[in-house]
Every structure is written in C-alpha cells, then in structure tokens.
Design an enzyme around this catalytic site. Structure first.
Site, PDB file in Angstrom:
ATOM      1  N   GLY A 114      20.535   2.096  33.197  1.00 13.74           N
ATOM      2  CA  GLY A 114      21.743   2.724  33.156  1.00 13.74           C
ATOM      3  C   GLY A 114      22.356   2.502  31.881  1.00 13.74           C
TER       4      GLY A 114
ATOM      5  N   GLU B 147       1.452   1.697  10.075  1.00 16.24           N
ATOM      6  CA  GLU B 147      -0.130   1.354  10.104  1.00 16.24           C
ATOM      7  C   GLU B 147      -0.814   2.653  10.800  1.00 16.24           C
ATOM      8  OE1 GLU B 147      -0.893  -2.552  11.051  1.00 16.24           O
ATOM      9  OE2 GLU B 147       0.691  -3.244  10.064  1.00 16.24           O
ATOM     10  N   GLY B 148      -0.200   3.765  10.311  1.00 19.22           N
ATOM     11  CA  GLY B 148      -1.093   5.010  10.963  1.00 19.22           C
ATOM     12  C   GLY B 148      -0.006   5.690  12.104  1.00 19.22           C
TER      13      GLY B 148
ATOM     14  N   LEU C 281       0.947  -1.090   0.155  1.00 21.27           N
ATOM     15  CA  LEU C 281       0.155   0.107  -0.061  1.00 21.27           C
ATOM     16  C   LEU C 281       0.795   1.282   0.167  1.00 21.27           C
ATOM     17  CD1 LEU C 281      -2.954   1.449   0.265  1.00 21.27           C
ATOM     18  CD2 LEU C 281      -2.547   1.175   2.853  1.00 21.27           C
TER      19      LEU C 281
ATOM     20  N   SER D  54       0.608   8.448   4.613  1.00 21.02           N
ATOM     21  CA  SER D  54      -0.608   8.544   5.343  1.00 21.02           C
ATOM     22  C   SER D  54      -1.745   9.130   4.595  1.00 21.02           C
ATOM     23  CB  SER D  54      -0.284   9.817   6.330  1.00 21.02           C
ATOM     24  OG  SER D  54       0.213   9.409   7.192  1.00 21.02           O
TER      25      SER D  54
ATOM     26  N   LEU E  71      -5.820  -2.649   7.441  1.00 18.97           N
ATOM     27  CA  LEU E  71      -5.280  -2.024   8.208  1.00 18.97           C
ATOM     28  C   LEU E  71      -5.693  -1.845   9.664  1.00 18.97           C
ATOM     29  CD1 LEU E  71      -3.948   1.041   6.188  1.00 18.97           C
ATOM     30  CD2 LEU E  71      -2.359  -1.001   6.773  1.00 18.97           C
TER      31      LEU E  71
ATOM     32  N   ALA F  27      -4.902  -5.023  11.319  1.00 23.42           N
ATOM     33  CA  ALA F  27      -3.620  -5.110  11.707  1.00 23.42           C
ATOM     34  C   ALA F  27      -3.462  -4.249  12.897  1.00 23.42           C
ATOM     35  CB  ALA F  27      -2.591  -4.825  10.482  1.00 23.42           C
TER      36      ALA F  27
END
Length: 396
Positions: free
Chosen positions: A351, A375-376, A143, A150, A251, A254
């Site tokens: 530490g 995914e956003g 995608l 976005s 999405l 997921a």
C-alpha cells in the site's frame, strides 16, 4: 512409513528446492556475498539512495576484492576463477541489496576486466588485472554515446594514428564507475574498424564529469567520459579483437550477470511483501490471509523461482561452454521484465508504505527501470530472439 513422511519440509524461501542443485562451494560463496551485503550495504543503502551517492566506493571495491567478487569468473591474475553459476549467485545477492552495487561489480569484472582478460596483451593483463581483482583500481567501460546506444556501430568516438601513438577523441555517456575509475576500456572507430583502448584515467585530455539528477541507480556512480585528443601509446590498443564482436561479447557476459541480479531485486521485494502481509492487519486479520493477497504472493513466487531456474540453466551452459548470446537475451528479457512486475505487485501489497524507503520495494522498482534498458533494451533482445526464431533480420 508413507512416502510423504520422507519428504523434506516445504521451504517458503526455496519452494522448488533449487538449493539441491548447488554444490557446497556454491552455497559458501553465496553465503559469503550475502553476509557482506547484509553488513556493508543494507544498513546504509536507503540513505545512499535518498542522497544520490555511493560514499566510500573505493573502500567498498577493496572489500569486494577481498572476498573474490571482482572478475570472479576469470582465471589467473589474482582472479577467483569461480564458475559461472557461482558468479551468478553473487550477482543475485548483490542486487538483492541494491542494483547499484551489482552494477559496480558487473562493470568492473564483466566489462572492463573481461575485455582486458579476453582481448588484451599479456602486458595489459599483468598491469591491470591483479590490481582490479583486488579492488585497488576501479575500471569503467566506454561504449554508449550521447547519440548512440542500441546502435554502437555508429559511434563517433574516433582514434587516429599519429606517428607511433593513438589520439582518441569523443564522448561516452551513462558510464558506471566513470568518475572514480583508474582505467577505462574505451571503444572507438579507427581506419581499421572498431577497436578497444585501455586508457589510464589520469591521461591528459581525459575527464569524467559525474551525471546527477538520476531517479534510478542513485546509489551508484554514473558519469560521462570526455576524451579530448587523448594521446595513447601504440600498445594501448586491445590487440586481439577488431570490430563490434569485442564490445558485444563483453556485454553478453555482463547481461548474464543481470539475468541473476534481477532475481535478487525481485526476491528482496517478495520477501518484504510476505513479511508485510503476515503482520499488516485490515478487517480484523492479517492481509496475508485474504485470497487476493495470497494469489499475488503465489504468482510472484512462481515467476521468481522460474527465473532463478532459468538463470541456473544458463549458468550451467556457460560453464560447459555452450551458452549462446541469444540465450542470454532470452534470460535478460524474461527475468528483468518479471522482476519489475514482482516489484510493482509487491508495492500494491504494501500500500502506501510501498513508496517509503523504510522498505526496499520502490528503490528496487526504480533501479530496475535502468536495468530494463541498459546493456540491451527490451526491443533489442526481442529482435535478437525474433531473428533467431525466424532467420530474418528485423533490426533495420
């Protein structure tokens, strides 16, 4: 006998008694995944991370398939048909080992398999899902593009008709599993709107060069997808969806796994911090006996188990068919943000040792920097919730 004497003992690992909400089958699935991760990931993952590789990924996929972890919340076609809560518990345990392993499972099941299961033809389901559930075929999901993350509506990858075929051209970026996948679900613009395509990765014109030099998700395969006039038959298109609702619903599924998974990374860091605080001595006693250290541990425990309760609530809503995308955004925004803070606070307790791969803290912290934005992004989920709260769209 007093009422207090009947109370169960306090469990530092489960201070709220969340396990009481789980059924025996839920616990059995959680324990199976936890045992697999302890045996097959934890002894090796620091070395994998340091080298920036995930050796034996195909063998790992087959093993994950054998325990029912691939596409586990899907039904039929060799999938486990597990509940959403059971899938979430598996994501938590996998990410407690490493975010890269959970990403392998999420992309396989919640993106590639989910897209085919929900939107594919019966022939596509029969061809791919049983082998993917068994881990015999690895899938990826295309995608995001180099210039469009976005804003997927502006994707440039395009599929045009040529006689009875489709010809697919474009590039996808930051694709988990890309170079080891046998099948890719690729989303593209068409004259009819955005459509999904099931693309065998041995198709002429398809290539997936691996992305290197990452400082996060290093024990994970990440690739670019290059589609150079890839010719596909007419039946390669996912027939049951047109438009962005297709990839966005994948999405959302997921992201739900991330709500749980982020708490696994946080739990691993908190456990490391507690163990360290009880054995590391300064000024003549363990640092866990100092007030400031105990305050940090208490605050981390509160946020961790609040986040697990939130994930559990969302899982029950998903199982009841009542989970809204805005609620998934609520979970991802909160749980990833709190997980990062738990990792950073754990690092302060350790530490200088906090930056060593002898401990899991810095590895989880850097992995979560990817989880924070994939995914956003934080901003996208804030705007989803902002729109839901006000009724005003601030995306543009």
């Amino acid at each position: 006998m007093s009422a207090s004497s009947k109370l169960p003992p306090f469990d530092p690992a489960d201070p709220l008694g969340i396990d009481d909400l789980l059924e025996p089958e839920d616990l059995a699935i959680r324990d199976t995944v936890r045992s697999w991760a302890a045996d097959r990931v934890l002894p090796y993952v620091a070395e994998w991370y340091e080298k920036g590789e995930l050796p034996g990924i195909r063998e790992l996929a087959r093993e994950l398939g054998s325990i029912g972890a691939l596409g586990m919340s899907l039904s039929g076609y060799g999938c486990a048909g597990a509940s959403a809560v059971q899938y979430g518990l598996a994501c938590l345990e996998l990410e407690a080992a490493d975010s890269g392993i959970r990403s392998l499972v999420s992309v396989q099941g919640s993106l590639a398999m989910y897209a085919i299961h929900r939107f594919g033809s019966e022939e596509q389901k029969q061809t791919w899902l049983p082998r993917m559930a068994a881990g015999e075929v690895i899938g990826c999901f295309g995608l995001t593009e180099p210039d469009h993350g976005s804003d997927p509506a502006s994707m440039r990858t395009y599929a045009k008709r040529d006689g009875g075929d489709w010809v697919l051209s474009g590039r996808k970026m930051w694709i988990t599993n890309g170079s080891v996948a046998g099948v890719a679900v690729v989303w593209a613009q068409t004259d009819d709107g955005i459509r999904g395509f099931v693309v065998p990765t041995d198709s002429p014109g398809f290539s997936a060069p691996e992305i290197n030099h990452k400082w996060s998700l290093r024990a994970s395969v990440t690739s670019e997808l290059v589609l150079d006039e890839v010719r596909l038959p007419a039946d390669a298109v996912l027939p049951e969806v047109v438009g962005l609702k297709g990839p966005l619903s994948c999405l959302s599924h997921a992201r739900y796994g991330i709500v749980w998974g982020a708490m696994g990374a946080a739990r691993s860091c908190l456990e490391a911090a507690v163990d360290y605080a009880k054995t590391r001595e300064q000024f003549g006693r363990p640092i866990g006996g100092f007030q400031l250290t105990q305050a940090k541990l208490a605050d981390m425990a509160v946020e961790l188990h609040k986040g697990i309760l939130l994930a559990h609530h969302l899982g029950r809503r998903m199982d009841a068919g009542r989970l809204r995308p805005e609620q998934v955004s609520f979970g991802k925004l909160n749980n990833v943000r709190e997980a990062i803070e738990i990792c950073r606070t754990s690092r302060t307790i350790l530490g200088a040792n906090g930056i060593s791969l002898e401990y899991p803290v810095m590895r989880h912290a850097t992995n979560l920097e990817s989880v924070l934005t994939y995914e956003g992004t934080v901003e996208m989920h804030q705007l989803v919730l902002g729109k839901a709260l006000t009724g005003l769209d601030a995306f543009r």
